[in-house]
Design a protein around this motif. Structure first.
Motif, short mmCIF file in Angstrom:
data_model
loop_
_atom_site.label_atom_id
_atom_site.label_comp_id
_atom_site.label_asym_id
_atom_site.label_seq_id
_atom_site.Cartn_x
_atom_site.Cartn_y
_atom_site.Cartn_z
N ASP A 93 0.71 -1.20 -0.36
CA ASP A 93 0.06 -0.25 0.06
C ASP A 93 0.78 1.27 0.65
OD1 ASP A 93 -2.75 -1.55 0.17
OD2 ASP A 93 -2.81 -1.07 2.05
N GLN A 96 2.51 1.81 -3.46
CA GLN A 96 1.51 2.06 -4.28
C GLN A 96 1.72 3.29 -3.85
OE1 GLN A 96 0.26 0.37 -6.96
NE2 GLN A 96 0.18 2.10 -7.69
N TRP A 99 3.82 6.10 -5.63
CA TRP A 99 4.81 5.28 -6.95
C TRP A 99 4.36 6.50 -8.29
CZ3 TRP A 99 7.84 1.82 -8.67
CH2 TRP A 99 7.79 1.46 -9.82
N VAL A 111 6.48 -1.38 -9.54
CA VAL A 111 6.26 -1.18 -8.33
C VAL A 111 6.06 -2.40 -6.59
CG1 VAL A 111 3.61 -1.86 -7.92
CG2 VAL A 111 4.34 0.04 -6.94
#
Length: 140
Positions: A93, A96, A99, A111
């Motif tokens: 999480d 991401q 990213w 990722v």
């Protein structure tokens, strides 16, 4: 004294293209490194950076989370140092969340690249320099 440290310092940070992070070596010496600006920040309390999991800094932060970050406005010769702790985050999480398109230049596997991680800095105190004057402040 600064009327609104979060606004004053936040504005300084937003305009910088380089940030500096410091870790502590096994011998107890500070190690400074230039980095890209933080990918995300919450006021002047929390900052997220990307880095390589295999980096020397990650090893140092895992052994000793004490850290500082520094932002400098060369044009007006002012800057702010924030001291606190650095966490190494590898959960999906968080990775991401910060990213960006184009990050595959640094992390070819995307990722989920095992050499991609997030550094989360949490500030406790700061010191601001401007107009030949320095002042320290706490961050709540």
């Amino acid at each position: 004294m600064m009327k609104n440290p979060e606004k004053t310092i936040g504005n300084l940070i937003e305009k910088q293209s380089v940030s500096y992070i410091a870790s502590i070596s096994e011998e107890g010496f500070p190690n400074m490194k230039a980095m890209l600006p933080p990918r995300k920040r919450t006021g002047i309390k929390e900052f997220w950076f990307t880095t390589n999991t295999s980096s020397m800094r990650v090893v140092q932060y895992l052994k000793n989370p004490n850290a500082s970050i520094y932002f400098c406005d060369k044009r007006f010769y002012r800057g702010v140092m924030l001291v606190g702790t650095m966490e190494v985050l590898e959960d999906a999480d968080t990775k991401q969340m910060i990213w960006r398109e184009g990050d595959t230049m640094y992390y070819p596997q995307g990722v989920t690249d095992p050499d991609y991680c997030v550094l989360k800095f949490t500030a406790a105190q700061g010191r601001y320099y401007s107009n030949f004057h320095s002042e320290s402040f706490d961050i709540g």
